[in-house]
Every structure is written in structure tokens, then in C-alpha cells.
Design a protein around this motif. Structure first.
Motif, short mmCIF file in Angstrom:
data_model
loop_
_atom_site.label_atom_id
_atom_site.label_comp_id
_atom_site.label_asym_id
_atom_site.label_seq_id
_atom_site.Cartn_x
_atom_site.Cartn_y
_atom_site.Cartn_z
N THR A 263 77.86 45.73 -86.40
CA THR A 263 77.72 47.08 -86.96
C THR A 263 78.60 47.25 -88.19
N TYR B 239 71.45 42.03 -83.82
CA TYR B 239 71.37 42.69 -82.51
C TYR B 239 70.55 41.86 -81.52
N TRP C 159 63.31 48.56 -81.78
CA TRP C 159 63.13 49.93 -82.25
C TRP C 159 63.32 50.03 -83.77
N GLY D 114 67.31 47.15 -78.87
CA GLY D 114 67.60 47.93 -80.06
C GLY D 114 66.92 47.38 -81.31
N TRP D 115 66.87 46.05 -81.46
CA TRP D 115 66.25 45.46 -82.66
C TRP D 115 64.76 45.78 -82.74
N ALA E 170 69.90 50.90 -83.48
CA ALA E 170 70.30 49.91 -82.47
C ALA E 170 70.87 50.56 -81.22
N LYS E 171 71.33 51.80 -81.35
CA LYS E 171 71.86 52.52 -80.19
C LYS E 171 70.76 52.94 -79.21
N MET E 172 69.49 52.76 -79.63
CA MET E 172 68.38 53.05 -78.73
C MET E 172 68.11 51.88 -77.79
N ASP E 173 68.98 50.90 -77.79
CA ASP E 173 68.82 49.72 -76.95
C ASP E 173 68.52 50.11 -75.49
#
Length: 505
Positions: A309, A70, A207, A204-205, A194-197
Motif C-alpha cells: 500500500t 495484492y 475488485w 481485493g485485486w 483492495a480493502k474490499m478483499d
């Protein structure tokens, strides 16, 4: 049924000593204790939490492989060579500190030492999420290696201090299977986090590191109250239960189970023992492949025509299969023994797997070979750990021997962390070939270890190692093997070098 042990021959003028006589608090009656029920109680208090600890340990150290997919390298502005160097730096303090950590674990409470290590690496893990450049990443990987250094050898030694030699393999397998769960869970977790990017201005990485680190810190705080100590002081056992557990260990040739005062001689016994160095070679044979596999499986799958993913998700069934195989083989090897045959078979499967990976140019075939590889690499480790631990007696000697073997094995992670170079993709021929060499060396060490153990057992059966024991007439005893006031004194001071000790194959 009591069995007979002696440092003497079976001739008519030899006196035998009953090994089943309780040597720990002989006045205590433990006849009313149900052994099976008690060991279930021990299992429930000792194994589950250790498994959770190791799950998070492996999840934390391996998450950088997931984070790489990511844009970790791009965001930090680092090259592939710098990334590989950062991976390697973890293993140097991780390996070098392990023997010393095991001695400290023995001298301190496991509840304090293991929990403190976890708290420290959880903090370091969290800080990975705010790193900004290569220097920061390199420093944090060094600190993470130092903080995690004592966990694996410490837990292996700790488990060996609770269970008989024939019971250790399955318990270590259950504990170690959390590494495969971490691999599977890590891929799923990374894909979700990673969707918290962009949240909080962090990629994302980042987090992935932050959330996993915070979870580790919380578990570490709980561990101070949950982790139990050694059998002679464990709070969850009654006094009679402690006596029972220690006696059954002593009857299994673990005579130091009742407690051992530290003497530097125990450390030197380990350093002088040929088994320590052959065990180091054996651990090298599977630890190098283990870290190469764990750190680069997502990248290997990613380069076989899958997106990031998808690659993380496709790693999940591989690790699930590895978890199943680890537990099944751990149970069977305990049940049937002869650990040398299990090791030889597993190393052979690993050789086949990596021959396929070196030669294959078909993604589906390479993906199949990954399943073969995980079927070999992960189950070998608990079987080998149990084998080595069962052949070293004396708690301090065992702690040093395990620390040195595991430390040296892990040091090879610094090598295999650099062998999957970006310029070798998509097939990574060089990396696979080096791992193949490691596995072949592990098979050689397995065979050599077994041959030499059997040779030593044969010498003891021929009474070539018999000590002179005061009050015992034994024409075969030799001054060069030592002179002792009694059998107990000989076995406590000599550990596995005592003439009555038999190595397990």
C-alpha cells in the motif's frame, strides 16, 4: 498576411500562387468569426472527453501492476515468468492492429469507432475480475490489447485533424497527461479498492478489475453521444465555423482537411517514406521505457523497503509531477517550437535518470531518479507525436504513418514488460540497463530525424524538388518531380512531398 508558395523559383519568369486564398468553399464569408473564441469552443468539445477516455485506457491496462501487489500471482497459482508473459501478450495485438485501426477511424465516424473500442475493452477489463488461472489471464490480456489497439494512435490522428501544427503539441500533452493521472489515481484507487478483499467471495485485486471495468463500460456508452467527428462534419459547429476551421488548417499546409477520398496510393506513400521508419525508431525510444515505467513503478518502489500500500501511495506524487511536466513542456514546445531541442533535452534527462537507477544502491537516491525519469519519459511523447504528425501531410497518409510508428513503439512494450524479473530485485539492474539503451536509441533517432528533415528542406529551398505546373514558367522544374495541372493538384496529391511543403524542426 498572405504568404507566397510556389513550386517554382523566385526568378522574374516565375509565377507565384497565393496560399492564403481560400480553397474550401471560396464563396463563404467567414470574416465575422472570432478565431480565438471558436478555438476555445473546439477545445472544450474535443479535448476533455478524449482525456477521460485515455485516462481509463491507461488505468485499465496498468492496473494489473497494482493488482500484483495484492496476491494476484498467488491466488491464480502463476509464476513470475507467466505473469511477465501475460503482460507481454497485451502488446502484440495492441501494436499490430494500430495502423489498420487508424484507417478505419478515418473511414468511419470517430464517435462510433472510438466508443465501440472502449465498450469492448471495458467488458474485457471486467472479466479480469473473475479469471481463475494463467490461461484465462493470458487470453484476457490478448483481448484487452486488441480492444484498446486503436485508441491512442486514433486520438493523436484525430487531434492532428483539428489543429494547426504549432497547436498540436499542447493538446496532445493535455490528452496524454491523463496517463500520468491514471498512474497517480490508479495507486490511490487500488489502495482503497483492495480493502474490499473478501466481499462477494472475491479477493481485493479482483475488485480492482471489476469496478474499473464497469466504470469504463458506462463511459463508453456515453461516448457515442459525446465524441465529436471530423471538422467537415462536426455537429457542434455551424456551417461557417466548419469553413473557418478547415481553411485555417489548409493555410497551415493541411490541405486534406476538407476531406479526402481514400486511395491505396496514400497508404503506399507512407510505406515508401523514410520518415515513417525513422519515426518508428523514435517511438521505440520512448514507448519501451514508458510501459516499463508504468507497469513496474509500484514494484520498484515496493522493493525499496516499502509495503504494498505504501508503494502504491508513493507512486502518486511521482505521477503528479509527471503530469505537471508533461503539460508545461507541451505548452512551451508549442510556444517556442524547435521540437528537436526539447526531445534531445528530455532524452538526455532520461539517460541521467537511468544511469542513477542502474548504479544506485540507496533507496532515497533511486526514488529521486524515478522523478527524473518521469520528467523525461512522459513529456517526450506528446512532443514527439506532434513533431511526427506535423511532418506528414495527407490525412490517410498521416493516419497510416502514425499508426505504424505508434504500433511499432508499443510493440516494444512486449519486450520491456518482461525485463523487471523477480530474481533481479531489489535493484532491477538488468531492467534499468535495457531501458537506458532504449532512451539512448531514441536520442539517436531524434538527431537523425532532424538532420534529414533539414537536408530535405534545404533541397526544396534550392528548388531541386520543383514540379512542372501547367501554365507556370519555371526553368528549375523537373519532370522527375511530376507534372500537375495546378499547384492545388500537386499539393493534394503529393502531400508533404510537394515542393512547397516545409518540414518543422
Amino acid at each position: 498576411m498572405p504568404h507566397q508558395i510556389a513550386s517554382a523559383s523566385d526568378s522574374s519568369d516565375t509565377h507565384t500562387v497565393d496560399a492564403a486564398e481560400p480553397s474550401y468553399r471560396p464563396g463563404t464569408d467567414v470574416s465575422d468569426i472570432d478565431e480565438r473564441k471558436l478555438m476555445r469552443k473546439v477545445d472544450l468539445h474535443v479535448i476533455p472527453w478524449l482525456t477521460i477516455l485515455y485516462l481509463f485506457s491507461f488505468l485499465d491496462r496498468g492496473s494489473i501492476g497494482n493488482a500484483k501487489l495484492y496476491n494476484l500471482e498467488e491466488d491464480l497459482g502463476i509464476t513470475d515468468t507467466q505473469y511477465l508473459l501475460s503482460l507481454s501478450m497485451f502488446f502484440i495485438p495492441y501494436a499490430l492492429f494500430e495502423p489498420a485501426s487508424n484507417v478505419l477511424l478515418k473511414r468511419l465516424k470517430p464517435s462510433v469507432w472510438l466508443s465501440s473500442m472502449m465498450l469492448l475493452w471495458g467488458i474485457v477489463m471486467t472479466l479480469h475480475g473473475v479469471v481463475k488461472n494463467f490461461g484465462g489471464l493470458l487470453s484476457l490480456r490478448l483481448l484487452l490489447g486488441l480492444a484498446e489497439a486503436g485508441l491512442y494512435p486514433g486520438v493523436v490522428f484525430y487531434i492532428s485533424s483539428w489543429y494547426k501544427r504549432s497547436e498540436t503539441g499542447f493538446r496532445v500533452a493535455v490528452f496524454f497527461s491523463s496517463a500520468t493521472v491514471a498512474g497517480a489515481f490508479g495507486g490511490l484507487l487500488a489502495a482503497g479498492i483492495a480493502k474490499m478483499d473478501g466481499v462477494g467471495g472475491r479477493p481485493g485485486w479482483a475488485w480492482i478489475f471489476i469496478l474499473e471495468g464497469i466504470a469504463t463500460v458506462l463511459l463508453a456508452i456515453a461516448s457515442f453521444w459525446i465524441i465529436q467527428d471530423f471538422p467537415d462534419t462536426a455537429a457542434f459547429l455551424t456551417e461557417n465555423e466548419r469553413v473557418f476551421v478547415i481553411r485555417r488548417l489548409q493555410q497551415d499546409s493541411k490541405h486534406s482537411a476538407s476531406g479526402e477520398v481514400f486511395r491505396s496510393e496514400y497508404v503506399w506513400q507512407s510505406l515508401r517514406d523514410w520518415k515513417t521508419y525513422l519515426a518508428m525508431g523514435l517511438y521505440m525510444g520512448f514507448d519501451g521505457p514508458l510501459y516499463a515505467f508504468a507497469l513496474f513503478l509500484p514494484s520498484i518502489i515496493n522493493q525499496l523497503c516499502y509495503m504494498a500500500t505504501q508503494a502504491n501511495l508513493l507512486s502518486v506524487p511521482v505521477y503528479v509531477w509527471g503530469c505537471i511536466m508533461t503539460c508545461v513542456i507541451g505548452y512551451l514546445s508549442d510556444k517556442f517550437g524547435r521540437r528537436v531541442y526539447w526531445n534531445a533535452g528530455l532524452f538526455s534527462v532520461g539517460i541521467v535518470a537511468y544511469i542513477i537507477l542502474v548504479t544506485s544502491r540507496t533507496p532515497a537516491l533511486s526514488y529521486f531518479a524515478v522523478y527524473l525519469a518521469v520528467s523525461a519519459i512522459y513529456p517526450i511523447i506528446p512532443n514527439s507525436v506532434a513533431w511526427v504528425a506535423s511532418n506528414v501531410e495527407g490525412s490517410y497518409k498521416r493516419s497510416v504513418s502514425l499508426g505504424m510508428a505508434i504500433g511499432f513503439g508499443n510493440l516494444n512494450g512486449a519486450v520491456t514488460a518482461t525485463i523487471y524479473r523477480a530474481r533481479d530485485r531489489p535493484w532491477y539492474g538488468l531492467g534499468h540497463a535495457i531501458v537506458l539503451g532504449y532512451i539512448a536509441f531514441g536520442l539517436f533517432c531524434t538527431i537523425a530525424y532532424a538532420v534529414l528533415l533539414k537536408r530535405e528542406n534545404d533541397r526544396r529551398d534550392r528548388h531541386e524538388r520543383d514540379e512542372i505546373i501547367s501554365g507556370v514558367v519555371n526553368k528549375l522544374a523537373d519532370e522527375k518531380n511530376g507534372r500537375y495541372s495546378g499547384v492545388d493538384a500537386a499539393r493534394l496529391q503529393k502531400g508533404d512531398e510537394w515542393s512547397g511543403f516545409r518540414y518543422t524542426l
